[in-house]
Design a protein around this motif. Structure first.
Motif, PDB file in Angstrom:
ATOM      1  N   UNK A 359       0.836  -1.208   0.000  1.00 58.56           N
ATOM      2  CA  UNK A 359       0.000   0.000   0.000  1.00 58.56           C
ATOM      3  C   UNK A 359       0.865   1.249   0.000  1.00 58.56           C
ATOM      4  N   UNK A 360       2.136   1.127   0.390  1.00 60.53           N
ATOM      5  CA  UNK A 360       3.088   2.235   0.463  1.00 60.53           C
ATOM      6  C   UNK A 360       2.522   3.393   1.278  1.00 60.53           C
ATOM      7  N   UNK A 361       2.236   3.077   2.541  1.00 60.43           N
ATOM      8  CA  UNK A 361       1.836   4.074   3.520  1.00 60.43           C
ATOM      9  C   UNK A 361       2.897   4.117   4.618  1.00 60.43           C
ATOM     10  N   UNK A 362       3.071   5.292   5.213  1.00 58.55           N
ATOM     11  CA  UNK A 362       3.971   5.414   6.348  1.00 58.55           C
ATOM     12  C   UNK A 362       3.206   5.036   7.610  1.00 58.55           C
ATOM     13  N   UNK A 363       3.800   4.170   8.410  1.00 61.27           N
ATOM     14  CA  UNK A 363       3.189   3.767   9.658  1.00 61.27           C
ATOM     15  C   UNK A 363       4.182   3.850  10.801  1.00 61.27           C
ATOM     16  N   UNK A 364       3.676   3.713  12.019  1.00 57.00           N
ATOM     17  CA  UNK A 364       4.522   3.591  13.202  1.00 57.00           C
ATOM     18  C   UNK A 364       4.015   2.413  14.023  1.00 57.00           C
ATOM     19  N   UNK A 365       4.925   1.804  14.777  1.00 57.83           N
ATOM     20  CA  UNK A 365       4.564   0.721  15.685  1.00 57.83           C
ATOM     21  C   UNK A 365       5.359   0.886  16.962  1.00 57.83           C
ATOM     22  N   UNK A 376      -0.181   8.056   6.883  1.00 59.25           N
ATOM     23  CA  UNK A 376      -0.357   8.721   5.593  1.00 59.25           C
ATOM     24  C   UNK A 376      -1.282   7.925   4.687  1.00 59.25           C
ATOM     25  N   UNK A 377      -1.743   8.589   3.635  1.00 54.96           N
ATOM     26  CA  UNK A 377      -2.653   7.944   2.684  1.00 54.96           C
ATOM     27  C   UNK A 377      -2.336   8.338   1.249  1.00 54.96           C
ATOM     28  N   UNK A 378      -1.061   8.599   0.964  1.00 50.47           N
ATOM     29  CA  UNK A 378      -0.663   8.955  -0.392  1.00 50.47           C
ATOM     30  C   UNK A 378      -0.638   7.744  -1.300  1.00 50.47           C
ATOM     31  N   UNK A 379      -0.368   7.998  -2.580  1.00 49.87           N
ATOM     32  CA  UNK A 379      -0.310   6.901  -3.536  1.00 49.87           C
ATOM     33  C   UNK A 379       0.930   6.048  -3.305  1.00 49.87           C
ATOM     34  N   UNK A 380       2.068   6.696  -3.006  1.00 52.53           N
ATOM     35  CA  UNK A 380       3.295   5.951  -2.750  1.00 52.53           C
ATOM     36  C   UNK A 380       4.169   6.782  -1.820  1.00 52.53           C
ATOM     37  N   UNK A 381       4.105   6.490  -0.517  1.00 44.57           N
ATOM     38  CA  UNK A 381       4.866   7.206   0.503  1.00 44.57           C
ATOM     39  C   UNK A 381       5.993   6.311   1.005  1.00 44.57           C
ATOM     40  N   UNK A 382       7.212   6.849   1.069  1.00 42.90           N
ATOM     41  CA  UNK A 382       8.384   6.045   1.403  1.00 42.90           C
ATOM     42  C   UNK A 382       9.376   6.838   2.237  1.00 42.90           C
ATOM     43  N   UNK A 396       9.013  10.894   1.711  1.00 41.58           N
ATOM     44  CA  UNK A 396       8.806  11.389   0.348  1.00 41.58           C
ATOM     45  C   UNK A 396       7.587  10.701  -0.252  1.00 41.58           C
ATOM     46  N   UNK A 397       6.882  11.452  -1.064  1.00 42.32           N
ATOM     47  CA  UNK A 397       5.650  10.984  -1.711  1.00 42.32           C
ATOM     48  C   UNK A 397       5.819  11.037  -3.216  1.00 42.32           C
ATOM     49  N   UNK A 398       5.617   9.903  -3.862  1.00 44.75           N
ATOM     50  CA  UNK A 398       5.665   9.840  -5.322  1.00 44.75           C
ATOM     51  C   UNK A 398       4.255   9.998  -5.884  1.00 44.75           C
ATOM     52  N   UNK A 399       4.172  10.614  -7.049  1.00 45.19           N
ATOM     53  CA  UNK A 399       2.904  10.696  -7.774  1.00 45.19           C
ATOM     54  C   UNK A 399       2.975   9.743  -8.965  1.00 45.19           C
ATOM     55  N   UNK A 400       1.857   9.509  -9.578  1.00 45.30           N
ATOM     56  CA  UNK A 400       1.796   8.517 -10.651  1.00 45.30           C
ATOM     57  C   UNK A 400       2.616   8.901 -11.878  1.00 45.30           C
ATOM     58  N   UNK A 404       8.310  13.402  -7.222  1.00 51.36           N
ATOM     59  CA  UNK A 404       8.419  13.117  -5.794  1.00 51.36           C
ATOM     60  C   UNK A 404       8.608  14.407  -5.010  1.00 51.36           C
ATOM     61  N   UNK A 405       8.026  14.461  -3.829  1.00 46.93           N
ATOM     62  CA  UNK A 405       8.100  15.631  -2.959  1.00 46.93           C
ATOM     63  C   UNK A 405       8.287  15.183  -1.520  1.00 46.93           C
ATOM     64  N   UNK A 406       8.768  16.106  -0.678  1.00 45.86           N
ATOM     65  CA  UNK A 406       8.970  15.826   0.734  1.00 45.86           C
ATOM     66  C   UNK A 406       7.770  16.305   1.533  1.00 45.86           C
ATOM     67  N   UNK A 407       7.372  15.508   2.517  1.00 45.12           N
ATOM     68  CA  UNK A 407       6.265  15.832   3.402  1.00 45.12           C
ATOM     69  C   UNK A 407       6.660  15.521   4.838  1.00 45.12           C
TER      70      UNK A 407
END
Length: 435
Positions: A359-365, A376-382, A396-400, A404-407
């Protein structure tokens, strides 16, 4: 105390005499959705005296207001549209006037010359309703380094009102990307956390990825494909000098400094296997191998006490997170469910950020596993990286279309904000607070 008596220290270190005996933090209610009723804080233009440029006072106030706004906890007023005040009023505000404008908190200060090419910036915070002083700090800087004084002031205000460490007087290193999708030029760039003072640390002669700060913020470890081979390099930011971490042609990648800055953990690929190794950051001694399971072990990240390392591995059939002692012992899996990678241990030690692969979402545990939360809920967050106070994660978030941009996103919940960069950006790393 008169403004003339406010002490200023060189290198932007606040005077201990001004910082001691501070009252406890002011409560700011935070929920999982962000701030409930963001605190209204007035930041009018600071007065200048002694020939200091008037624009400096407005610019410094603007940076303070912008920094506080990025935290998501405050709703700054000004500097535009707010009344001016005098230097004596910096420590004796007309609270009734500010109450009338709806301000709960008030930031004042002043700017004055402090010798050739130097200025002193005073910084005060007041509780408008109670009519009491909460912060009194002073910073001496070179005139062209005024933004650091503003960010130090904003951090002092943020810390006083939230009880958390600052995060604004920091830098960000990332991979600046230009060119078409199938032929990207990738250079390491460094900038202030608000996007100012950007410069390039590599020239684009080779593709570079995963730059990571040392704990003192003075060095970088990164992977370069110079000669079409992935190898880890160590770069001195001030001088620009660089050297291979491990001499020779071994394929190395994914470096990360230990919390004391003395060692670097990294991945080494050989004979169809990739394992975690560790080497002395100064190049002395022989590297030590930490893992030997079949498959790919990579992306190591130290716990803040330096005793453990989290890493990703596909040894169990899918990409998952594992933790081991810093000497390689006691390896155990901590993530379950969908594939997970790119772990980053929080500077507070309690959580690990990661990418939910697929799903390429950023998570924490939680650091011991469990308690997973998606941020996050972007298309491709890494590529997650923690703020030094452990309250925000940059990524960073990639678009289709391949851009890529920083968030950055608050860990407590809230909207991700985009960081300004002149080109596409990826692989961010957040520095420690500057010294």
């Amino acid at each position: 105390m008169k403004p003339e008596m406010l002490l200023a220290m060189t290198a932007l270190i606040a005077s201990p005499a001004l910082a001691q005996n501070e009252p406890p933090p002011v409560d700011v209610e935070v929920t999982s959705g962000g701030v409930t009723g963001a605190t209204s804080i007035a930041v009018p233009p600071m007065p200048t005296e002694g020939g200091a440029e008037m624009a400096l006072g407005r610019n410094i106030a603007g940076v303070i207001a912008s920094g506080l706004r990025t935290s998501g906890r405050f709703a700054p007023l000004g500097p535009g549209g707010l009344p001016n005040y005098s230097v004596p009023q910096a420590e004796a505000p007309a609270f009734g006037d500010w109450r009338g404008l709806g301000a709960q908190q008030l930031v004042t200060g002043f700017v004055r010359p402090a010798g050739p090419g130097q200025i002193t910036v005073g910084c005060y915070l007041y509780d408008v309703g109670a009519g009491r002083e909460l912060v009194r700090q002073g910073y001496q800087v070179t005139t062209d380094n005024w933004r650091r004084a503003a960010n130090k002031c904003a951090d002092a205000i943020y810390s006083r009102l939230t009880g958390e460490g600052g995060f604004l007087d920091t830098r960000v290193v990332f991979v600046a990307e230009t060119g078409p999708k199938n032929n990207r030029q990738k250079r390491i760039a460094i900038m202030d956390s608000d996007g100012a003072n950007l410069r390039y640390l590599t020239e684009g002669e080779a593709t570079v990825v995963t730059p990571r700060f040392s704990p003192d913020g003075r060095r970088l470890a990164y992977t370069s494909y110079q000669g079409r081979r992935a190898r880890v390099w160590v770069l001195d930011i001030a001088t620009g000098t660089k050297r291979l971490l491990v001499p020779g042609l071994a394929l190395t990648s994914a470096p990360r400094f230990s919390p004391d800055g003395n060692r670097i953990a990294y991945a080494l690929s050989a004979n169809g296997n990739t394992d975690i190794w560790v080497a002395n950051a100064d190049g002395s001694g022989a590297p030590q191998r930490l893992t030997s399971a079949p498959g790919i072990d990579t992306a190591p990240s130290y716990s803040p006490d330096g005793r453990r390392i989290v890493f990703e591995s596909d040894r169990g059939g899918s990409q998952q997170l594992y933790v081991m002692d810093a000497d390689g012992s006691n390896q155990r899996r901590i993530s379950f469910g969908g594939p997970a990678g790119s772990p980053a241990w929080s500077p507070r030690g309690d959580r690990i950020a990661f990418v939910r692969v697929g799903s390429f979402r950023i998570g924490v545990m939680n650091a011991g596993g469990g308690g997973e939360q998606t941020l996050t809920d972007g298309w491709q967050d890494e590529s997650p990286s923690w703020a030094p106070n452990g309250q925000f994660v940059m990524f960073n978030r990639f678009t289709r279309d391949g851009r890529s941009s920083l968030f950055a996103v608050p860990v407590g919940g809230g909207t991700a904000r985009r960081l300004p960069t002149p080109q596409d950006g990826s692989d961010p790393s957040w520095s420690p607070l500057q010294r």
